[in-house]
Write an enzyme that holds these catalytic residues in place. Structure first.
Site, mmCIF file in Angstrom:
data_model
loop_
_atom_site.group_PDB
_atom_site.id
_atom_site.type_symbol
_atom_site.label_atom_id
_atom_site.label_comp_id
_atom_site.label_asym_id
_atom_site.label_seq_id
_atom_site.Cartn_x
_atom_site.Cartn_y
_atom_site.Cartn_z
ATOM 1 N N PHE A 142 56.956 -6.232 46.382
ATOM 2 C CA PHE A 142 57.291 -5.115 45.496
ATOM 3 C C PHE A 142 57.530 -5.668 44.097
ATOM 4 C CE2 PHE A 142 59.907 -2.284 43.050
ATOM 5 C CZ PHE A 142 59.243 -1.085 43.217
ATOM 6 N N ASP A 227 59.419 -13.621 40.524
ATOM 7 C CA ASP A 227 59.947 -12.321 40.108
ATOM 8 C C ASP A 227 61.401 -12.233 40.577
ATOM 9 O OD1 ASP A 227 60.643 -9.752 39.570
ATOM 10 O OD2 ASP A 227 58.924 -8.807 40.556
ATOM 11 N N LYS A 256 66.650 -5.416 35.719
ATOM 12 C CA LYS A 256 67.777 -4.795 36.419
ATOM 13 C C LYS A 256 69.138 -5.177 35.804
ATOM 14 C CE LYS A 256 65.512 -3.102 40.482
ATOM 15 N NZ LYS A 256 64.368 -3.620 41.196
HETATM 16 C C1 LIG Z 1 62.924 -3.275 40.855
HETATM 17 C C2 LIG Z 1 61.930 -4.359 40.826
HETATM 18 C C3 LIG Z 1 60.873 -4.351 39.900
HETATM 19 C C4 LIG Z 1 60.596 -3.179 38.997
HETATM 20 O O1 LIG Z 1 61.620 -2.921 38.102
HETATM 21 P P1 LIG Z 1 61.648 -1.501 37.335
HETATM 22 O O2 LIG Z 1 62.740 -1.689 36.319
HETATM 23 O O3 LIG Z 1 61.960 -0.457 38.347
HETATM 24 O O4 LIG Z 1 60.313 -1.322 36.718
HETATM 25 C C5 LIG Z 1 60.044 -5.440 39.858
HETATM 26 N N1 LIG Z 1 60.215 -6.482 40.688
HETATM 27 C C6 LIG Z 1 61.202 -6.512 41.597
HETATM 28 C C7 LIG Z 1 61.344 -7.710 42.473
HETATM 29 C C8 LIG Z 1 62.083 -5.454 41.708
HETATM 30 O O5 LIG Z 1 63.048 -5.467 42.627
#
Ligand SMILES: *Cc1c(COP(=O)(O)O)cnc(C)c1O
Length: 407
Positions: A142, A227, A256
């Site tokens: 994700f 990520d 985040k």
């Molecule tokens: C939440 C998340 C995203 C996307 O972040 P948004 O601010 O919702 O666009 C990307 N990578 C990971 C691992 C995430 O948990």
């Protein structure tokens, strides 16, 4: 459900697109780890807005910074400098042990940016011909919701009907170095992974995996992109999860909690030989690096540099995991995670994870399901030992009710 709650939810259902399936609670206030709904009921927040609120609701350190900055300057766009981008970029780069930072707003934008810069590196440094070069992501990944990112998702709900998809991606099995080795070709520019897969259900790869991936990518002249949008900022007990295996990725994406749950703030962090490839006009964002976000992000970096929240995450995490593991065999089939982050698989015999989350809401615990049978616990790192015990106690009570009903 109260009249207040029903009316508020009806308004959302009528006028807002149904791209989420929220819990039936309407929050109006919050402080620390606690939410209050429109009827004055309190809930212990065990989701923390998908870890965007690691430092808790209304954390005075960050609220003060935000209020002061609101009165001074909120936005310049990158057409001019503000006095906050420099300090923020320096602090975040140092926190990650890298040279430079590229600020964006959302996590998905940070991932998109990492993809662009990795491809540019592939063409300019690795020497691949134009429009060649592939990025390997992981099954179950994700990374956000943009058209490019969903192109390499294997979640049919996220993907179906949204094609045509962007080419240039391939998938390997997460946690399996052999699968990655087989996916790498001379045209691979980067490997993109979550050090622990979040949305997939808090999937922790085998010990040593990240280190082997690092060695394999380095040997093949392939960039490693971690990520850390959800795993970063202290959630798993270290500032970044890749530190658990003491590796040095080439590119790190964060988001985040970087904005302290006040503003959207994300970033790509890398060395000069990678981020330095970008020239004016090649990438940007009107709000990226705005002074309000950078003032808050700087304060987040300052706080993380003390290690206080990482220590809390580690110590309280042990308590949470001990409590959850004790429930295995009592309506729970497995519990796993790191720091204050746990995935708990619900025994299908007693219901779905969503059923259990609705019961927990009645017990004053806000927690969300991810992927069918898994509940994700990610409370703000300001949570106390007593509150951890409360989560485990209420969870046990909910499981026992269901076990009795389904016996
Ligand atoms: C939440 C998340 C995203 C996307 O972040 P948004 O601010 O919702 O666009 C990307 N990578 C990971 C691992 C995430 O948990």
């Amino acid at each position: 459900m109260s009249e207040n709650t029903r009316t508020a939810i009806e308004l959302v259902d009528t006028y807002a697109a149904h791209n989420y399936s929220p819990l039936p609670v309407v929050v109006t206030e919050a402080s620390g780890a606690w939410l209050t709904d429109v009827d004055g009921r309190r809930y212990l927040d065990c989701l923390a807005a998908y870890s965007a609120l690691n430092f808790g609701h209304g954390n005075p350190t960050f609220i003060d910074v935000a209020k002061r900055q609101l009165d001074r300057l909120t936005l310049t766009s990158r057409a001019a400098h503000s006095d906050w981008l420099g300090p923020f970029a320096q602090k975040l780069a140092r926190l990650a042990g890298k040279d430079m930072v590229l600020p964006m707003n959302t996590g998905a934008e940070a991932v998109e940016t990492a993809i662009k810069v990795a491809r540019k590196w592939g063409h300019q440094v690795k020497g691949l011909p134009q429009d060649r070069g592939e990025i390997i992501a992981m099954h179950g990944n994700f990374h956000g919701r943009t058209t490019t990112i969903i192109s390499f998702s294997d979640d049919e709900t996220a993907r179906a009907d949204f094609g045509p998809y962007s080419p240039g991606f391939r998938l390997a099995d997460f946690g399996d170095v052999e699968s990655l080795r087989q996916a790498i070709t001379p045209e691979t520019v980067a490997v993109l992974l979550e050090p622990i897969q979040g949305e997939a259900g808090i999937i922790v790869p085998p010990a040593g995996y990240l280190r082997e991936v690092r060695e394999l990518t380095r040997r093949n002249n392939v960039l490693l992109i971690c990520d850390e949008v959800q795993t970063g900022m202290g959630r798993t007990g270290t500032t970044f999860r890749f530190q658990a295996e003491d590796i040095d990725p080439d590119i790190i994406t964060v988001g985040k909690a970087l904005g302290a749950g006040i503003v959207p703030l994300s970033a790509v962090i890398a060395d000069r030989e990678i981020l330095g490839l970008l020239r004016p006009g090649e990438h940007g964002s009107t709000f990226g690096g705005n002074p309000l976000a950078c003032a808050i992000g700087s304060a987040v970096c300052d706080v993380l540099a003390t290690g206080e929240y990482q220590r809390r995450s580690t110590g309280l995490g042990e308590r949470l995991h001990a409590g959850l593991e004790a429930l295995v065999g009592h309506g729970v089939t497995a519990a796993r995670g790191a720091g204050l982050w746990a995935g708990v698989d619900i025994d299908p015999a007693i219901g779905t994870a969503k059923d259990v989350s609705l019961d927990l809401l009645d017990h004053g615990i806000l927690v969300k399901d991810t992927h069918g049978q898994t509940l994700r616990f990610a409370p703000p790192l300001v949570i106390t030992e007593d509150e951890i015990d409360l989560i485990v106690r209420e969870f046990r009570a909910v499981l026992e009710q269901r076990l009795t009903r389904h016996a």
